[in-house]
Scaffold this active site. Structure first.
Site, PDB file in Angstrom:
ATOM      1  N   ALA A  43       0.528  -1.248  -0.122  1.00 10.86           N
ATOM      2  CA  ALA A  43       0.074   0.015  -0.096  1.00 10.86           C
ATOM      3  C   ALA A  43       1.038   1.101   0.057  1.00 10.86           C
ATOM      4  O   ALA A  43       1.866   1.156   0.533  1.00 10.86           O
ATOM      5  CB  ALA A  43      -0.843   0.041   1.294  1.00 10.86           C
TER       6      ALA A  43
ATOM      7  N   GLY B 194      27.086  -6.175  16.859  1.00 11.41           N
ATOM      8  CA  GLY B 194      26.214  -5.422  17.754  1.00 11.41           C
ATOM      9  C   GLY B 194      25.907  -6.226  18.919  1.00 11.41           C
ATOM     10  O   GLY B 194      25.246  -7.398  18.910  1.00 11.41           O
ATOM     11  N   GLY B 195      25.988  -5.501  19.970  1.00  9.58           N
ATOM     12  CA  GLY B 195      25.711  -6.083  21.394  1.00  9.58           C
ATOM     13  C   GLY B 195      24.567  -5.286  21.983  1.00  9.58           C
ATOM     14  O   GLY B 195      24.281  -5.372  23.074  1.00  9.58           O
TER      15      GLY B 195
ATOM     16  N   ARG C 255      17.498  -1.115  13.864  1.00 14.62           N
ATOM     17  CA  ARG C 255      16.354  -1.368  13.113  1.00 14.62           C
ATOM     18  C   ARG C 255      16.186   0.105  12.552  1.00 14.62           C
ATOM     19  O   ARG C 255      16.344   0.940  13.234  1.00 14.62           O
ATOM     20  CB  ARG C 255      15.176  -1.928  13.584  1.00 14.62           C
ATOM     21  CG  ARG C 255      15.396  -3.009  14.405  1.00 14.62           C
ATOM     22  CD  ARG C 255      15.247  -4.375  13.816  1.00 14.62           C
ATOM     23  NE  ARG C 255      13.899  -4.587  12.804  1.00 14.62           N
ATOM     24  CZ  ARG C 255      13.900  -5.561  12.011  1.00 14.62           C
ATOM     25  NH1 ARG C 255      14.630  -6.246  11.353  1.00 14.62           N
ATOM     26  NH2 ARG C 255      12.734  -5.286  11.193  1.00 14.62           N
TER      27      ARG C 255
ATOM     28  N   ASP D 248       6.907   0.519  15.275  1.00 12.12           N
ATOM     29  CA  ASP D 248       8.315   0.924  14.774  1.00 12.12           C
ATOM     30  C   ASP D 248       8.506   1.988  13.725  1.00 12.12           C
ATOM     31  O   ASP D 248       9.587   2.665  13.649  1.00 12.12           O
ATOM     32  CB  ASP D 248       9.036  -0.277  14.165  1.00 12.12           C
ATOM     33  CG  ASP D 248       9.387  -1.344  15.130  1.00 12.12           C
ATOM     34  OD1 ASP D 248       8.853  -1.142  16.461  1.00 12.12           O
ATOM     35  OD2 ASP D 248      10.139  -2.186  14.950  1.00 12.12           O
TER      36      ASP D 248
ATOM     37  N   HIS E  35       5.215 -16.396  48.591  1.00 10.26           N
ATOM     38  CA  HIS E  35       6.328 -16.805  48.654  1.00 10.26           C
ATOM     39  C   HIS E  35       6.459 -18.495  48.442  1.00 10.26           C
ATOM     40  O   HIS E  35       5.223 -19.025  48.707  1.00 10.26           O
ATOM     41  CB  HIS E  35       6.690 -16.670  50.120  1.00 10.26           C
ATOM     42  CG  HIS E  35       8.066 -17.003  50.667  1.00 10.26           C
ATOM     43  ND1 HIS E  35       9.324 -16.624  50.119  1.00 10.26           N
ATOM     44  CD2 HIS E  35       8.276 -18.359  51.361  1.00 10.26           C
ATOM     45  CE1 HIS E  35      10.197 -17.491  50.925  1.00 10.26           C
ATOM     46  NE2 HIS E  35       9.699 -18.545  51.288  1.00 10.26           N
TER      47      HIS E  35
END
Ligand code: FAD
Length: 461
Positions: free
Chosen positions: A115, A176-177, A261, A300, A446
């Site tokens: 699109a 890349g870390g 990214r 994103d 717990h």
């Protein structure tokens, strides 16, 4: 087709687009979704879900090998990559069907194709034009590339290709870390592959406070970390980089590039429609409105908080802003619904390493950068009953950041098992603007690892 055949047209069916479509469809709105690939976007097909299925298989393999401390010895444990990949494919396909089912339930119309905006109220899909009163852009992001020699070499791959390998390399250099690089580093290291991570910044995963990052690196004792290193080239022999002015090589059979990214903004007709954007993404306000009335953007593509759950929340926020009265919120027609506004500060994040790392709110470093006076407590997970009962040779920690004047909880970072399942509770505390003394009054079950959050806050009492 005439204008306004749809109340809403959505470009992209990733976590932003498909959740927005489901929410608007369930409100009785006429919704069109255009998707050029599979339902679920990067998250389902090349991101969150396939990485987590493969990581689960590698963690299980590692546990089978190291169960002796529980009194469990597994002889002949073996990793079958083809079966792990088949499980990953089945998982992805099941979840895609789930989205298709939700679309049918919400009467969402799906068009397969690419699109572009043909105007403020029209989208064109492969030559056909659809009219819609509102448009949501949710085209996501693609992998960033480093313009260095050798990027096309056959042994160099991105995260998408890494999810399709047919054999395990003996060694891998990960460029890349960040969180994606560290998840793959964990996957390969747990399977016995020799791993080297090359990171330009002085520390891995920039979101993390340095003390948490150090523990994360220690969770991969056999991996090499080359921090503060600039990549020069990839080659058949591995990665060439400079560190402290000296040229070095990380020898590796395969190279995985995970350097971030980039929002997908090209070819969408944004310029012609007058939608403001730059290389960091489409510009939006806290209700996901672009500068053009009738056009929203989520996920994103906005370059904000590039995570799946943030994308979905942005999609929901956009829908709440578009249809405030239908959502049952907003006093006057057109008034923004209270829940339409993004609360960026309370979005949790997780790195699915082994152990996991998770956090929400401000790190200690961020709080100090903002000039806030803070109280900080760190508690070793060796203070936690369930952790001790279930782990041997694993380190973990919870760190809390509290505003010194108001006692408001500002941030939580944690490295340890179940961190991903514990962090939503911390996010709820930050959303609800709880003070440390409020959290100290909440009862935690717990034995759970989650108790560490409350116990860390007691350190400040
Ligand atoms: P996307 O998921 O990218 O979806 C956009 C969709 O739009 C795509 O399906 C695309 O085909 C479609 N599209 C694009 N342009 C057009 C067009 N012109 N016409 C029609 N369709 C179009 N996030 C997490 O929160 N947790 C994780 O564990 C996690 N792990 C990850 C692991 C990896 C390896 C990667 C790469 C990412 C990971 N992410 C994770 C990030 C997450 O995948 C993204 O934040 C999320 O997918 C963004 O959602 P989105 O809807 O904005 O975009």
């Amino acid at each position: 087709m005439a204008d306004a055949d749809f109340d809403l047209a959505i470009v992209g069916a990733g976590p932003a687009g498909h959740v927005a479509a489901e929410r608007a469809g369930r409100l009785g709105k006429r919704v069109l979704v255009v998707e050029r690939s599979h339902l679920g976007g990067v998250c389902l097909n090349q991101g969150c879900i396939p990485t987590k299925t493969l990581l689960a298989s590698a963690k299980l393999f590692a546990h089978a090998q190291h169960g002796q401390f529980f009194g469990v010895t597994v002889e002949g444990a073996r990793y079958d990559l083809a079966k792990a990949m088949a499980w990953k494919t089945r998982t992805v396909e099941t979840l895609r069907k789930g989205i298709a089912f939700q679309f049918r339930k919400a009467a969402v119309e799906l068009v397969q194709g690419t699109a572009r905006l043909a105007g403020p109220h029209t989208v064109e899909v492969d030559g056909r034009v659809y009219g819609a009163e509102r448009i949501l852009l949710a085209t996501g992001s693609s992998a960033a590339v480093l313009p260095v020699p050798g990027a096309d070499a056959p042994n160099v791959m991105g995260s998408t290709e890494a999810l399709e390998i047919t054999s395990l390399p003996k060694s891998i250099a990960i460029v890349g870390g960040g969180y994606i690089g560290m998840e793959f580093a964990t996957y390969f290291a747990r399977l016995g592959v020799k791993v080297a991570v090359i990171e330009m910044l002085p520390e891995i995963v920039p979101l993390l406070d340095a003390d948490v990052a150090v523990l994360l690196r220690r969770s991969l004792p056999d991996a090499e970390f080359h921090l503060g290193s600039r990549v020069l080239a990839y080659g058949a022999d591995g990665v060439r980089f400079t560190k402290d002015g000296k040229e070095q090589v990380a020898p590796a059979e395969r190279v995985l590039v995970a350097v971030g990214r980039r929002p997908i903004v090209e070819g969408l007709g944004l310029e012609a429609a007058g939608v403001a954007f730059d290389r960091k993404g489409v510009k939006v306000d806290d209700r996901m409105r672009t500068n053009v009335p009738g056009i929203w953007a989520a996920g994103d593509i906005t370059g904000r908080s590039m995570l799946a759950h943030a994308a979905s929340r942005m999609g929901e926020g956009a829908v709440a802003d578009m249809f405030p009265s239908a959502v049952g919120e907003g006093a006057a027609p057109g008034a923004a619904a209270p829940t339409a506004r993004m609360r960026w500060h309370a979005i949790p994040w997780v790195v699915y390493t082994d152990p996991e790392v998770a956090g929400v709110g401000l790190s200690e470093a961020q709080a100090k950068e903002q000039g806030r006076a803070v109280k900080v407590a760190r508690l070793d997970l060796r203070a936690n009953g369930r952790f001790i009962a279930e782990n041997d040779g694993v380190r973990g920690m919870c760190k809390v950041v509290v505003d010194a004047a108001s006692d408001l909880l500002l941030g939580v970072q944690m490295i340890g098992p179940y961190a991903s399942e514990i962090v939503p509770g911390a996010a709820a505390m930050i959303e609800a603007e709880l003070r440390a003394r409020d959290v100290r009054e909440i009862v935690f079950p717990h034995p759970t690892v989650s108790e560490i959050v409350r116990d860390a806050l007691w350190e400040l009492a």
